[in-house]
Scaffold this motif. Structure first.
Motif, short mmCIF file in Angstrom:
data_model
loop_
_atom_site.label_atom_id
_atom_site.label_comp_id
_atom_site.label_asym_id
_atom_site.label_seq_id
_atom_site.Cartn_x
_atom_site.Cartn_y
_atom_site.Cartn_z
N ASP A 99 12.74 29.49 -47.39
CA ASP A 99 13.32 30.45 -46.45
C ASP A 99 13.13 31.89 -46.90
OD1 ASP A 99 14.83 30.90 -44.03
OD2 ASP A 99 16.43 31.61 -45.35
N ARG A 103 11.56 34.81 -44.68
CA ARG A 103 12.40 35.96 -44.35
C ARG A 103 11.70 37.28 -44.64
NH1 ARG A 103 17.19 33.88 -47.23
NH2 ARG A 103 17.14 35.83 -48.40
N ARG A 106 9.52 37.80 -41.53
CA ARG A 106 10.23 38.04 -40.27
C ARG A 106 10.72 39.46 -40.16
NH1 ARG A 106 14.41 33.71 -41.02
NH2 ARG A 106 13.16 31.84 -40.87
N HIS A 125 27.57 45.84 -31.65
CA HIS A 125 27.07 46.97 -32.41
C HIS A 125 26.28 47.90 -31.51
CE1 HIS A 125 27.57 43.52 -35.17
NE2 HIS A 125 28.00 44.43 -36.02
N GLU A 133 19.64 48.49 -38.87
CA GLU A 133 19.74 47.27 -39.67
C GLU A 133 18.38 46.61 -39.84
OE1 GLU A 133 22.70 43.61 -39.28
OE2 GLU A 133 21.01 43.47 -37.91
N SER B 238 19.18 36.55 -43.71
CA SER B 238 19.38 35.14 -44.07
C SER B 238 20.37 34.51 -43.10
CB SER B 238 19.91 35.03 -45.50
OG SER B 238 21.27 35.39 -45.53
N ALA B 239 20.30 33.19 -42.99
CA ALA B 239 21.14 32.50 -42.02
C ALA B 239 22.61 32.75 -42.31
CB ALA B 239 20.84 31.00 -42.05
N HIS B 241 24.06 35.23 -43.94
CA HIS B 241 24.40 36.62 -43.64
C HIS B 241 24.57 36.82 -42.13
CE1 HIS B 241 23.25 41.16 -44.30
NE2 HIS B 241 24.43 41.00 -43.74
N LYS B 245 27.99 37.92 -40.26
CA LYS B 245 28.08 39.20 -39.57
C LYS B 245 28.16 39.03 -38.05
CE LYS B 245 25.97 43.74 -39.08
NZ LYS B 245 25.01 44.72 -39.61
#
Lengths: 647, 330
Positions: A99, A103, A106, A125, A133, B238-239, B241, B245
């Motif tokens: 992962d 990540r 991505r 948000h 972000e 990440s999943a 996180h 959130k």
């Protein structure tokens, strides 16, 4: 059809393992669900996407096209999904990678834009925060201030004014939200952008703008785009190459121009021809794909060329004077072919394939002779619109809200309809076209007796029906003559009722037919809409979307209504199913002499199906008239704008 | 915003007014004579009438209600059984002839116990309920999920008077693992205060946390598949996180609403828990008052409980609006 997404000549398809290939998919297989029962959504798909290229991934619902996008992002739920084969982004393998490795890709090297921006953006948000972000996740060293600076610049680039940066997604229009979504996807300048139906939920004019923005940004950054869509028009306008998917497999791929004009696979041709365009000959039968549900491992789909004979011929011939301005409409393929010569690439598949699905209606028609008599009072196929007026609204106003709350100020009412006057003649089809929020559905609801007008008169067959929404008896009397076909065939049928129960419900309410007579009528109706009697006992979930819409149409016909109000009846359907349902509606209209109010946002569909057209904007009718007048010689600037935006 | 708070305050006042009226009606609907109770069993008819007069019970109902409301707002003077005037400052909830003290004082004496018990239990509910629910949702379908879901089912189905006594027996009197439950004022030292309340907090919290855990789990599961969670992961988050959130925020609203109701209920008194652990809180005061036909105290405690429910529900609405900008305060 001009190409909006690029002005350079299309780069040649990338050769195998070219260093220029930013996304490489090999033998991708994705299946969902474990423990015995699993569904394979994508089977052995391979594709290459070169730097800066735009590849259109086209297919109908269930073709697996969106699954490919998610697999490329590595976003599938690992616990429920088995992904096989290989996906590399700029040389880094995604399938089976840890992962943390995926990540890092991505949002940085590969990013995605989703169809429904309202759902895809966080409601909690501000757009600035969401954009910042996305930047900070891949720029760990960057401080908040820097990320905000960067986010503001990106918002500015996609046309969101700085003053609105701190607003929340629900405060923006659909087009603006999609711009935000694009900004988030592109803030880190990825190599690959996966755009999954990025403009499907948008009005045509906004769709144009968003596609143009995508094209600009793509040219600036050199980001390659995988554009996933059901809409061949969008692909034709934006993509260098296209790949057609069906039942999880690639059917055909190649340069867009080649596939649009000279597709080798019959499914590709059917898909391209199924949606009417602004160049299709109105009222002609639309080509459809022969079997709506492809079997696993679909072979070539047989679409008999040149078998259009009877169907298309009669369909076009049946309405020799379909509207004052269309006298020149010639029946049959010659006209289609003649027009195809001078129109865009989309029309190349036009008007040639037969539809065995709806061919099943032919015996049904034959079996119920003399139907037209009692319904239309022996009227000809089309009455003069100016003649017998069946339904009309005059100076209609509808406002919502404006209630006073405890201690609250009176809210400004929403004026959905502001002075609309319309007439539907007996035997005529009036198309009500407009963008979302134009008030077209509200107007239709008033005519259906479901919405009480704030002011103005509403008449059906000379009778005042303005109070139908609040007067149960009037509403009941009206519903004998006015029936509805809804947009969403999934939501508009009761899942706990069999088809027979749904179809015969109006008969139970309005007639004293006994159960046997109701059943006979239900059989008759199902055959009329191309279903069969043995499907009476089934439940809606056992049917496909198109079949459900047929059931909905059968229910609307049950009482032999004099007016059918169809609100976006085909816009939730796949193009090939849309073609079948439009063909069916044209057959039924011809056979039963129906009067229709046809509400749609789709100009091409309205042009294909309607005798007269009224164009609505912001609660008013900006233009109305016979179809050919409105489409060939639009008077209102807004109509011209809409026509120009249609892909 | 200010307008909203004002409107909500007015609504709350209206609700409380309706409840005072309903509770006040108890005086007359109840098959008991407050004057007789106040006077005591040895009074003769003349004495009872004298008491009735001095208590103002011979006045018309509307007058008495107006007096009561005036007492709530401005305070009033109440006659004791023997006619001695008692000064009852605002907010005057009446005078208990059983306890021989103003109702507000009676509540005030016991409220610290209720406040301590409810506050600690709420903390346990939030931590345990939300924690277990989220953990189960993140590991749905696994053994962990089934174990946690089973655990919450136990909590939902077990009764406090069983669990409380059982744990007290096992953990306090048999094994000495927990200190003896009881209430020591916070001012006398937080250590003793917390030690005495530890077991009541855990028991009351655990039983109520079960509902939360189940709701939190289902809310999480529903929200996990929202588009914005997927977008967050698409950004490279990440999943875990993303779930903390975004999923957490999306799942929060119904939990906050339920917590508001729960807090309102707990601050109104927790009779069973108080009884099981021998704590003299507002719950016990209320039930004792009912048993002893002490109507002023009954009305006072009912009003107090209603006040807390109204207050916390309004607070929960504000929190929900703060969490989700789409919520319009209207």
């Amino acid at each position: 059809m001009t190409s909006a997404l690029h002005t350079d000549p299309a780069p040649a398809p990338a050769p195998e393992a070219s260093p220029d290939t930013v996304l490489r998919v090999r033998d991708l297989t994705v299946s969902f669900g474990g423990r015995g029962r699993s569904v394979t959504a994508v089977r052995g798909l391979s594709l290459d996407l070169a730097r800066g290229e735009v590849l259109g991934l086209v297919g109908e619902s269930g073709s697996g096209k969106s699954t490919v996008g998610l697999a490329a992002m590595g976003l599938h739920d690992a616990a429920r999904t088995t992904v096989g084969g290989s996906v590399t982004v700029g040389g880094t393998e995604v399938v089976g990678a840890p992962d943390s490795a995926v990540r890092a890709l991505r949002g940085a090297r590969i990013a995605m834009v989703f169809q429904d921006a309202l759902a895809a953006l966080s409601p909690f948000h501000s757009v600035l925060e969401q954009l910042a972000e996305a930047y900070r996740l891949h720029h760990r060293a960057a401080g908040r201030a820097e990320a905000r600076e960067r986010a503001r610049a990106m918002l500015d680039r996609v046309g969101i004014p700085a003053a609105r940066a701190r607003d929340y997604p629900h405060q923006f229009s659909g087009g603006m939200r999609q711009r935000v979504m694009i900004a988030i996807a592109l803030v880190n300048s990825p190599d690959v952008l996966i755009a999954d139906e990025p403009t499907t939920a948008l009005d045509a004019r906004v769709q144009r703008q968003v596609l143009a923005l995508l094209a600009e940004l793509r040219e600036e950054s050199g980001t390659a785009v995988l554009l996933i869509t059901h809409d061949v028009g969008v692909v034709a306008a934006t993509c260098d190459r296209m790949l057609v998917m069906r039942g999880g497999e690639a059917v055909e791929q190649g340069p867009t121009e080649k596939l649009l004009h000279h597709a080798t696979h019959p499914y590709t041709r059917a898909l391209i021809g199924a949606a009417p365009t602004l160049d299709t000959v109105p009222g002609t039968r639309l080509p459809t794909v022969d079997d709506p549900e492809p079997a696993a491992g679909t072979g070539p789909v047989a679409v008999p060329e040149g078998a259009a004979g009877a169907g298309a011929g009669t369909a076009a011939a049946r309405r020799p004077a379909a509207g004052p301005g269309s006298a020149g409409t010639a029946p049959g393929r010659e006209a289609a072919a003649a027009r195809a010569g001078r129109r865009g690439p989309l029309a190349s598949g036009g008007g040639s394939a037969a539809d065995p699905g709806s061919a099943g209606t032919a015996p049904g028609q034959a079996a119920v002779p003399g139907r037209r008599g009692p319904l239309t009072g022996g009227g000809g196929p089309v009455a003069e619109p100016a003649g017998a007026v069946l339904a009309e609204v005059a100076d209609l106003h509808v406002s919502f809200g404006g209630r006073r709350s405890l201690l609250g100020r009176r809210a400004e009412p929403v004026r959905a309809v502001r002075g609309v006057s319309l007439r539907v003649g007996t035997g005529e089809t009036l198309g009500l076209v407009g963008e979302s929020g134009s008030g077209k559905s509200t107007t239709a609801r008033v005519l259906a007796g479901l919405q009480r007008p704030t002011s103005g008169s509403v008449r059906f067959d000379g009778r005042d029906i303005a109070r139908a929404a609040v007067d149960t008896r009037l509403r009941r009397a009206l519903s004998r003559d006015v029936q509805l076909v809804f947009q969403d065939p999934y939501a508009s049928l009761n899942p706990r009722r069999t088809v027979e129960e749904s179809v015969t419900l109006p008969l139970r309410v309005h007639t004293d037919l006994d159960a046997a007579a109701r059943r006979d009528r239900a059989v008759e109706l199902l055959e009329q809409v191309g279903l069969s009697a043995d499907q009476l006992g089934r439940y809606p979930h056992e049917f496909s979307g198109g079949q459900r819409q047929r059931v909905g149409i059968a229910r609307a016909l049950a009482l032999r209504p004099r007016l059918i109000i169809a609100d976006e009846p085909v816009s939730a359907l796949d193009v090939s199913v849309q073609a079948q349902v439009l063909n069916l509606l044209m057959d039924l209209r011809d056979e039963l002499g129906l009067s229709l109010l046809f509400v749609s946002h789709d100009l091409a569909v309205v042009r294909h199906f309607c005798d007269r057209v009224a164009v609505m904007r912001a609660g008013t009718v900006v233009e109305s008239g016979p179809r050919d007048e409105v489409f060939d010689d639009p008077k209102a600037a807004y109509t011209r704008e809409l026509l120009a935006a249609a892909l | 915003m200010t307008g909203y708070v004002l409107r909500r305050a007015l609504q709350a006042a209206a609700v409380l007014l309706a409840i005072t009226a309903a509770a006040f009606g108890l005086f007359y609907a109840a098959p008991s004579d407050p004057a007789l109770i106040a006077c005591g069993p040895k009074c003769d008819t003349g004495q009872v009438e004298a008491v009735r007069h001095s208590m103002g019970l011979d006045q018309p109902l509307a007058t008495q209600y107006a007096d009561y409301l005036r007492g709530l707002v401005a305070g009033r003077t109440i006659s004791d059984v023997d006619g001695t005037p008692i000064d009852c400052a605002a907010p005057c909830l009446g005078y208990s002839y059983t306890l021989h003290q103003p109702v507000l004082d009676a509540i005030g004496d016991r409220f610290p116990v209720t406040l301590s018990l409810a506050g600690g239990a709420l903390a346990v509910i939030v931590v345990l309920g939300v924690g277990v629910g989220f953990a189960a949702a993140l590991r749905r379908g696994t053994a962990t999920d089934r174990l946690l879901s089973g655990f919450t089912l136990v909590g939902a189905s077990v009764q406090i008077y069983f669990l409380g006594y059982a744990l007290q027996y096992l953990l306090v009197y048999t094994t000495d693992l927990f200190p003896v439950p009881g209430y020591a004022p916070f001012g006398d030292g937080p250590g003793a205060w917390a030690a005495g309340l530890l077991l009541p907090w855990l028991v009351l919290g655990f039983v109520n946390a079960a509902v939360f855990a189940r709701l939190a789990r289902s809310q999480m599961l529903e929200t996990m598949h929202e588009g914005y969670v997927r977008t967050a992961r698409g950004k490279g988050m990440s999943a875990l996180h993303a779930h903390l959130k975004y999923t957490g925020r999306g799942a929060a609203a119904p939990l906050v609403q339920l917590l508001g109701l729960e807090a309102g209920a707990l601050f109104g008194g927790a009779f069973i828990t108080e009884t099981v652990f021998g704590l003299g809180g507002v719950g016990k005061l209320a039930v004792d008052a009912v048993v002893q036909n002490d109507l002023p105290t009954v009305v006072g405690t009912v009003l107090l409980a209603a006040f807390f429910v109204v207050l916390f529900v309004a607070l929960a609405d504000l929190v929900v609006a703060w969490l989700d900008p789409r919520v319009r305060l209207a």
